[in-house]
Enzyme design. Structure first.
Site, PDB file in Angstrom:
ATOM      1  CE  LYS A   1      -3.645  -2.075   2.911  1.00 53.62           C
ATOM      2  NZ  LYS A   1      -4.518  -1.767   4.055  1.00 53.62           N
TER       3      LYS A   1
ATOM      4  CE1 TYR B   1      -9.442  -3.213   0.601  1.00 52.59           C
ATOM      5  CE2 TYR B   1      -9.235  -1.133  -0.576  1.00 52.59           C
ATOM      6  CZ  TYR B   1      -8.705  -2.094   0.269  1.00 52.59           C
ATOM      7  OH  TYR B   1      -7.446  -1.932   0.785  1.00 52.59           O
TER       8      TYR B   1
ATOM      9  CG  ASN C   1      -2.924  -2.444   7.512  1.00 60.76           C
ATOM     10  OD1 ASN C   1      -2.858  -2.031   6.362  1.00 60.76           O
ATOM     11  ND2 ASN C   1      -4.009  -3.028   7.986  1.00 60.76           N
TER      12      ASN C   1
ATOM     13  CG  HIS D   1      -5.128  -5.787  -0.136  1.00 62.37           C
ATOM     14  ND1 HIS D   1      -6.328  -5.814   0.529  1.00 62.37           N
ATOM     15  CD2 HIS D   1      -5.230  -6.678  -1.161  1.00 62.37           C
ATOM     16  CE1 HIS D   1      -7.129  -6.675  -0.075  1.00 62.37           C
ATOM     17  NE2 HIS D   1      -6.491  -7.213  -1.110  1.00 62.37           N
TER      18      HIS D   1
ATOM     19  CD  GLU E   1      -8.460  -8.818  -3.320  1.00 65.58           C
ATOM     20  OE1 GLU E   1      -7.352  -9.303  -3.006  1.00 65.58           O
ATOM     21  OE2 GLU E   1      -9.301  -8.452  -2.469  1.00 65.58           O
TER      22      GLU E   1
END
Ligand code: IDP
Ligand code: MG
Length: 200
Positions: free
Chosen positions: A18, A58, A164, A167, A178
């Protein structure tokens, strides 16, 4: 896939560094951890995606959105922090909608590095290497456990997603969606690692 006859249970999963991972110079570290485990990078690129592309990445179903809202709530409940204060709402669906919106905006703020990872039980293995969504719950030795320290409270109070670093797909269904969403079939390669024979 040629590997299948040597190692049943080979899967492909999707992972993506990310913006925070890219900006902190952790692309190499993140990929190295996946490769060292014995997993194979079979597709890789750097892109600055459009809002529409991330919005389609998403899930949009109510169940997923409510689950997203609930993740932060579990921590607030544990810490005795009011859901309303931390999130502006007690409703997990409303909370999830907000988090999803922040995520989409964040993921287009800088380049990201999407990739396809192949290996035995790759979906579960990559989740394990990446670690829990919430940095405080991510074990030491995982990517999130070693390199992130953000919290849902800090994130929510400033209306942004938890940083974080990575992904990765959670289920077979997410992985299939995805991979197809980020890569065309001819961008995903078939090759054998030189340590294949030793590992299997
Ligand atoms: P995952 O990335 O471990 O699969 P998901 O539950 O799918 O976790 O959530 C997607 C992303 O949304 C997380 O990686 C994190 O960046 C962000 N996120 C999840 N819950 C919250 C929250 O309560 N506040 C802010 N961001 C959140
Ligand atoms: Mg997820």
């Amino acid at each position: 896939m040629t590997d299948k006859k040597f190692a049943p249970g080979i899967e492909r999963t999707f992972a993506m560094v990310k913006p925070d991972g890219v900006q902190r110079g952790l692309i190499g570290e993140i990929i190295a951890r996946l490769e060292k485990r014995g997993l194979k990078v079979v597709a890789l690129k750097m892109v600055k995606p459009s809002i529409e592309h991330i919005d389609e990445h998403y899930p949009k179903d109510d169940k997923w959105i409510a689950r997203l809202g609930n993740k932060g709530f579990t921590v607030f409940d544990e810490q005795g922090i009011s859901r309303k204060e931390a999130m502006g709402t007690e409703d997990e669906f409303e909370a999830g909608k907000q988090v999803r919106g922040w995520l989409v905006d964040y993921l287009v703020s800088a380049p990201v590095v999407p990739m396809v990872i192949e290996g035995v039980q790759a979906i579960e293995m990559v989740r394990k290497i990446v670690g829990s969504t919430l940095p405080s719950k991510a074990d030491i030795g995982t990517i999130r456990g070693d390199f992130s320290t953000d919290s849902p409270l800090a994130a929510n109070l400033t209306k942004r997603p938890i940083r974080n670093l990575v992904h990765c797909s959670e289920t077979q269904e997410e992985a299939e969606h995805e991979i197809a969403h980020w890569f065309s079939a001819d961008e995903v390669y078939e090759f054998e690692r030189s340590d294949h024979a030793a590992m299997f």
